[in-house]
Design a protein around this motif. Sequence first.
Motif, mmCIF file in Angstrom:
data_model
loop_
_atom_site.group_PDB
_atom_site.id
_atom_site.type_symbol
_atom_site.label_atom_id
_atom_site.label_comp_id
_atom_site.label_asym_id
_atom_site.label_seq_id
_atom_site.Cartn_x
_atom_site.Cartn_y
_atom_site.Cartn_z
ATOM 1 N N PRO A 374 0.810 -1.223 0.000
ATOM 2 C CA PRO A 374 0.000 0.000 0.000
ATOM 3 C C PRO A 374 0.842 1.271 0.000
ATOM 4 N N ASP A 375 2.055 1.194 0.573
ATOM 5 C CA ASP A 375 2.918 2.371 0.580
ATOM 6 C C ASP A 375 3.294 2.779 -0.837
ATOM 7 N N LEU A 376 3.605 1.799 -1.674
ATOM 8 C CA LEU A 376 3.925 2.088 -3.076
ATOM 9 C C LEU A 376 2.707 2.643 -3.808
ATOM 10 N N LEU A 377 1.524 2.123 -3.505
ATOM 11 C CA LEU A 377 0.305 2.633 -4.138
ATOM 12 C C LEU A 377 0.113 4.110 -3.842
ATOM 13 N N TRP A 378 0.345 4.512 -2.583
ATOM 14 C CA TRP A 378 0.192 5.926 -2.233
ATOM 15 C C TRP A 378 1.283 6.783 -2.860
ATOM 16 N N THR A 379 2.485 6.248 -2.947
ATOM 17 C CA THR A 379 3.569 7.007 -3.567
ATOM 18 C C THR A 379 3.260 7.296 -5.033
ATOM 19 N N VAL A 380 2.859 6.267 -5.765
ATOM 20 C CA VAL A 380 2.559 6.443 -7.187
ATOM 21 C C VAL A 380 1.357 7.364 -7.384
ATOM 22 N N THR A 381 0.333 7.179 -6.568
ATOM 23 C CA THR A 381 -0.853 8.033 -6.658
ATOM 24 C C THR A 381 -0.503 9.496 -6.392
ATOM 25 N N SER A 382 0.265 9.752 -5.344
ATOM 26 C CA SER A 382 0.659 11.123 -5.015
ATOM 27 C C SER A 382 1.481 11.741 -6.134
#
Length: 421
Positions: A374-382
């Motif tokens: 999930p951390d990578l998901l938020w990084t890419v989304t941001s």
Amino acid sequence: MEPYILVVTGFGAIVLLTAWLPMLMKELPLSLPMICVALGAVIFSLPGVPDVPHPLDSLKLMEHVTELVVIISLMGAGLKLDRPLKWAAGAWTWRLLGIAMPLTILLLALLGHAVLGLGAASALLLAAAIAPTDPVLAGDVQVGPPREGGEDDVRFALTSEAGLNDGLAFPFVNLALALALVETQGSQPLARWLLIDVVWKIAAGVAIGWLAGKWLGWLIFDLPRASRISGTGDGFVALGIACLTYGLTEMLLGYGFIAVFVAALRIREAERDHSYHETLHEFIEQLERLMLMVLLVVFGGALVSGGWLRGINVEAVLYTFCAIFLIRPAAAWIALGRNGRLAERGVVSFFGIRGIGTAYYLAYGLNHGKFDDPDLLWTVTSLIVLASIVIHGTTVTPVMGYLDRGAQARRESASGAGGAG
């Protein structure tokens, strides 16, 4: 100094800037979201200002705050469409929704698996969150206020697409949740997904939105003059309409985002040229702009103090580049076919703006399912939201100005030819 005093002072400054900045930037290649993000980065870099928590530490709050902003924005988008969204008039809209968005989701999910190494569920959740264009941040490419006139095909398509694709992205988010369940529990609820999440919830959203809009339109315009709601002159009625419609639809297990937009369209149809539409839209637009500024200031602060980009790497940058410059433009270009002018198709294809809706869908998915990384998901989304704010924000004024000048020249040429004849 008490943090409360700092918050009150900062909020007052944001309110003033909300009203003032759009006037200053009308002819500049800048946008209000860009200024808000930069302002947040500066404020939260100052000594003594607390850090913004990572969204993974406050998922429920993130989900509900972004949800409210999207609801408000959808109400505003529906109210400001002057021409009806019918099958023939909205040909570009239906192509963008029925072809471009599913194709975008498919390509983004494949890219997420190939480039980011995500599993099927996480790749699909990221793709479904990114694919829909944002009704909140896309104000500069949308039509103007009600009864303003001059709705060109580009602005009409981008407004109506943003109004509907937030709700139509939900089946894909729910499919990602179903896949996550398969990965963790081995169950296979995909038949239920097709029946409930696709057929029922979309149909319920459209039907409840239409019925709510018809009933509320009667209360607003058709009651005796002394008791009709339009006689109050109160713009905050729009907020009540949006929240009531959304809540009722969600209670009946429909897609509330679709219902809010459809209700707004139906209220416009009740008495399309009534001046009260401008009152409703003016209030909802001001509220949306204020909430947007607050969120984007916090977002700017989160980028520098909250670690929202802490997992950034080459793969995340490559995914972002492909999402903004390749996949959405190519999918929309294919969907539009040869309809309209070349420049207009190019603009509609390019301005797939991402923002608050993207953050909502990711928060919703992570709140309701178990996904890997999930951390990578938020990084890419941001990173994608930030890139969209900067890239689309710097290009929207010159690009839309170019289109408007071309349209004006064609009108003058046609008028001159008609006069000569």
